[in-house]
Design a protein around this motif. Structure first.
Motif, PDB file in Angstrom:
ATOM      1  N   ARG A 175      39.622  38.623  48.459  1.00 23.32           N
ATOM      2  CA  ARG A 175      38.209  38.179  48.737  1.00 23.32           C
ATOM      3  C   ARG A 175      37.671  38.156  47.288  1.00 23.32           C
ATOM      4  O   ARG A 175      38.120  38.679  46.194  1.00 23.32           O
ATOM      5  CB  ARG A 175      37.360  39.066  49.547  1.00 23.32           C
ATOM      6  N   LYS A 176      36.543  37.331  47.209  1.00 26.07           N
ATOM      7  CA  LYS A 176      35.695  37.075  45.791  1.00 26.07           C
ATOM      8  C   LYS A 176      34.035  37.506  46.557  1.00 26.07           C
ATOM      9  O   LYS A 176      33.655  36.968  47.371  1.00 26.07           O
ATOM     10  CB  LYS A 176      35.775  35.673  45.367  1.00 26.07           C
ATOM     11  N   THR A 177      33.426  38.259  45.921  1.00 26.35           N
ATOM     12  CA  THR A 177      32.162  38.910  46.235  1.00 26.35           C
ATOM     13  C   THR A 177      31.039  38.238  45.202  1.00 26.35           C
ATOM     14  O   THR A 177      29.948  38.311  45.479  1.00 26.35           O
ATOM     15  CB  THR A 177      32.139  40.448  46.267  1.00 26.35           C
ATOM     16  N   GLY A 178      31.721  37.816  43.926  1.00 23.85           N
ATOM     17  CA  GLY A 178      30.662  37.515  42.893  1.00 23.85           C
ATOM     18  C   GLY A 178      30.298  38.615  41.908  1.00 23.85           C
ATOM     19  O   GLY A 178      29.444  38.439  41.126  1.00 23.85           O
ATOM     20  N   ASP A 179      30.305  39.666  42.539  1.00 23.00           N
ATOM     21  CA  ASP A 179      30.141  40.706  41.781  1.00 23.00           C
ATOM     22  C   ASP A 179      31.475  41.236  40.732  1.00 23.00           C
ATOM     23  O   ASP A 179      32.412  41.578  41.374  1.00 23.00           O
ATOM     24  CB  ASP A 179      29.872  42.188  42.603  1.00 23.00           C
ATOM     25  N   GLU A 180      31.219  41.263  39.537  1.00 21.58           N
ATOM     26  CA  GLU A 180      32.206  41.416  38.371  1.00 21.58           C
ATOM     27  C   GLU A 180      33.256  42.589  38.920  1.00 21.58           C
ATOM     28  O   GLU A 180      34.546  42.539  38.629  1.00 21.58           O
ATOM     29  CB  GLU A 180      31.946  41.332  37.078  1.00 21.58           C
ATOM     30  N   LEU A 181      32.575  43.742  38.910  1.00 18.10           N
ATOM     31  CA  LEU A 181      33.460  45.032  39.190  1.00 18.10           C
ATOM     32  C   LEU A 181      33.964  44.951  40.470  1.00 18.10           C
ATOM     33  O   LEU A 181      35.295  45.510  40.535  1.00 18.10           O
ATOM     34  CB  LEU A 181      32.339  46.399  39.145  1.00 18.10           C
ATOM     35  N   MET A 182      33.470  44.581  41.665  1.00 18.16           N
ATOM     36  CA  MET A 182      34.012  44.652  42.870  1.00 18.16           C
ATOM     37  C   MET A 182      35.184  43.592  42.944  1.00 18.16           C
ATOM     38  O   MET A 182      36.286  43.766  43.342  1.00 18.16           O
ATOM     39  CB  MET A 182      32.825  44.199  43.895  1.00 18.16           C
ATOM     40  N   ASP A 183      34.965  42.329  42.464  1.00 15.80           N
ATOM     41  CA  ASP A 183      36.306  41.517  42.322  1.00 15.80           C
ATOM     42  C   ASP A 183      37.311  41.929  41.611  1.00 15.80           C
ATOM     43  O   ASP A 183      38.571  41.731  42.015  1.00 15.80           O
ATOM     44  CB  ASP A 183      35.574  40.224  41.623  1.00 15.80           C
ATOM     45  N   ALA A 184      37.234  42.706  40.292  1.00 15.96           N
ATOM     46  CA  ALA A 184      38.153  43.106  39.616  1.00 15.96           C
ATOM     47  C   ALA A 184      38.962  44.320  40.356  1.00 15.96           C
ATOM     48  O   ALA A 184      40.031  44.398  40.250  1.00 15.96           O
ATOM     49  CB  ALA A 184      37.455  44.013  38.358  1.00 15.96           C
ATOM     50  N   ALA A 185      38.201  45.128  41.025  1.00 15.96           N
ATOM     51  CA  ALA A 185      38.953  46.065  41.924  1.00 15.96           C
ATOM     52  C   ALA A 185      39.473  45.251  43.107  1.00 15.96           C
ATOM     53  O   ALA A 185      40.692  45.847  43.582  1.00 15.96           O
ATOM     54  CB  ALA A 185      37.866  47.034  42.675  1.00 15.96           C
ATOM     55  N   ALA A 186      39.015  44.205  43.724  1.00 14.69           N
ATOM     56  CA  ALA A 186      39.741  43.464  44.615  1.00 14.69           C
ATOM     57  C   ALA A 186      41.175  43.012  44.094  1.00 14.69           C
ATOM     58  O   ALA A 186      41.900  42.684  44.721  1.00 14.69           O
ATOM     59  CB  ALA A 186      38.729  42.385  45.180  1.00 14.69           C
TER      60      ALA A 186
END
Length: 334
Positions: free
Chosen positions: A110-121
């Protein structure tokens, strides 16, 4: 009333006795099984695991993802991703850790648009990417310090030779060591084995979940002496002008091969795709006008214009983790 941490106390005692004198704890398998798994472990991993045996603290680890075959009997050791926390809070709140691992897994692909969340994903979406105590954003952890690590699950170190629970006692030693090690079976008490096979008894008291308000967005990155997340610096000659992206490690590997084979002076590397499979092919330099090209130091990488457009190409990375290695090809766009 028993608490989840009480199932680790006996193991802590056994480990302390073994560290003082290995002859005090003779039952169970060799805790240094990783030394005999020579084909799977780099020297850095062996060094890190030895450090964990000598200095590591026992904590709960929670499974994020693993090859489903590890839940069944078999012979193959398989990779998995776990989270852990250095906070004592989770010793009595492993269910909270399980919930956090669920949140992380739901981000896969998934892509959330949040840099840190997307890096964790991306850490769990890209299964070729090993992680060593990678900090998970506080947004996913209710403000607690939680880290993601890759683990090679050795069947010889699992009860019944397979995974029986999403929870696993782990040895950790942050910030000096970025690896985590499943607790060797020699240090498993009978209550711990029963707990991992059938879950916590109903009479076990679970702690109250808490949220910590943080001013930062994620726990700190630490640079351990052994096994850490280290950024790879790009040299000056690496230019991103065409849809072929070569990582430093992949370039060095290919360049060294060409030099050793004495092919560097009259060859170039063609990058291609055929029937869904990527390939590399050595071609004479005078034939390399096949479309776009990218000169990296003294090695030319080029691609056929009928295979890649001016905007779509591919990237080449070389994975050199302690558990897996090799060239990794991906389609990219610029």
């Amino acid at each position: 009333m028993k608490t989840p941490s009480s199932f680790l106390k006996r193991s802590e005692n056994l480990l302390s006795m073994w560290r003082f004198c290995p002859l005090f704890v003779l039952s169970g398998d060799n805790p240094r099984q990783f030394m005999s798994e020579a084909s799977n472990f780099a020297e850095e991993a062996k060094q890190a695991y030895e450090d964990l045996l000598k200095k590591g603290k026992i904590v709960w680890g929670s499974l994020v993802q693993a090859n489903v075959e590890i839940f069944e009997p078999g012979n193959q050791n398989l990779l998995a991703s776990y989270i852990y926390s250095p906070e004592n809070y989770f010793l009595d709140n492993p269910q909270h850790l399980l919930e956090i691992s669920n949140r992380i897994f739901r981000l896969k692909g998934r892509k959330t648009g949040d840099e840190l969340m997307d890096a964790a994903a991306n850490r769990i979406t890209d299964e070729h990417k090993d992680s060593f105590s990678y900090p998970i954003p506080y947004q996913l952890t209710d403000g607690h310090q939680v880290y993601l690590s890759s683990v090679l699950l050795m069947r010889s170190c699992l009860p019944e030779g397979r995974l029986t629970s999403r929870l696993m006692p782990m040895l950790v030693n942050p910030p000096d060591n970025g690896f985590i090690l499943p607790l060797p079976l020699r240090f498993w008490s009978n209550p711990l084995e029963q707990c991992m096979a059938f879950g916590f008894p109903q009479k076990v008291e679970q702690g109250v979940w808490t949220t910590i308000w943080q001013t930062e967005k994620s726990p700190p990155h630490f640079q351990p002496l052994i096994g850490g997340e280290r950024a790879e610096k790009e040299p000056d000659w690496l230019r991103d002008t065409l849809p072929i992206k070569i990582s430093v490690k992949a370039h060095q590997l290919l360049r060294d091969y060409l030099i050793d084979a004495r092919l560097l002076e009259n060859g170039a590397v063609q990058v291609g795709e055929y029937a869904g499979q990527f390939f590399l092919k050595l071609i004479p330099r005078h034939e390399n006008e096949l479309g776009g090209s990218l000169m990296l130091e003294d090695v030319m990488y080029c691609f056929s214009s009928d295979q890649f457009s001016e905007k779509d190409g591919m990237s080449i990375d070389y994975i050199t983790g302690p558990f897996q290695c090799g060239l990794d090809f991906k389609k990219v766009s610029v």
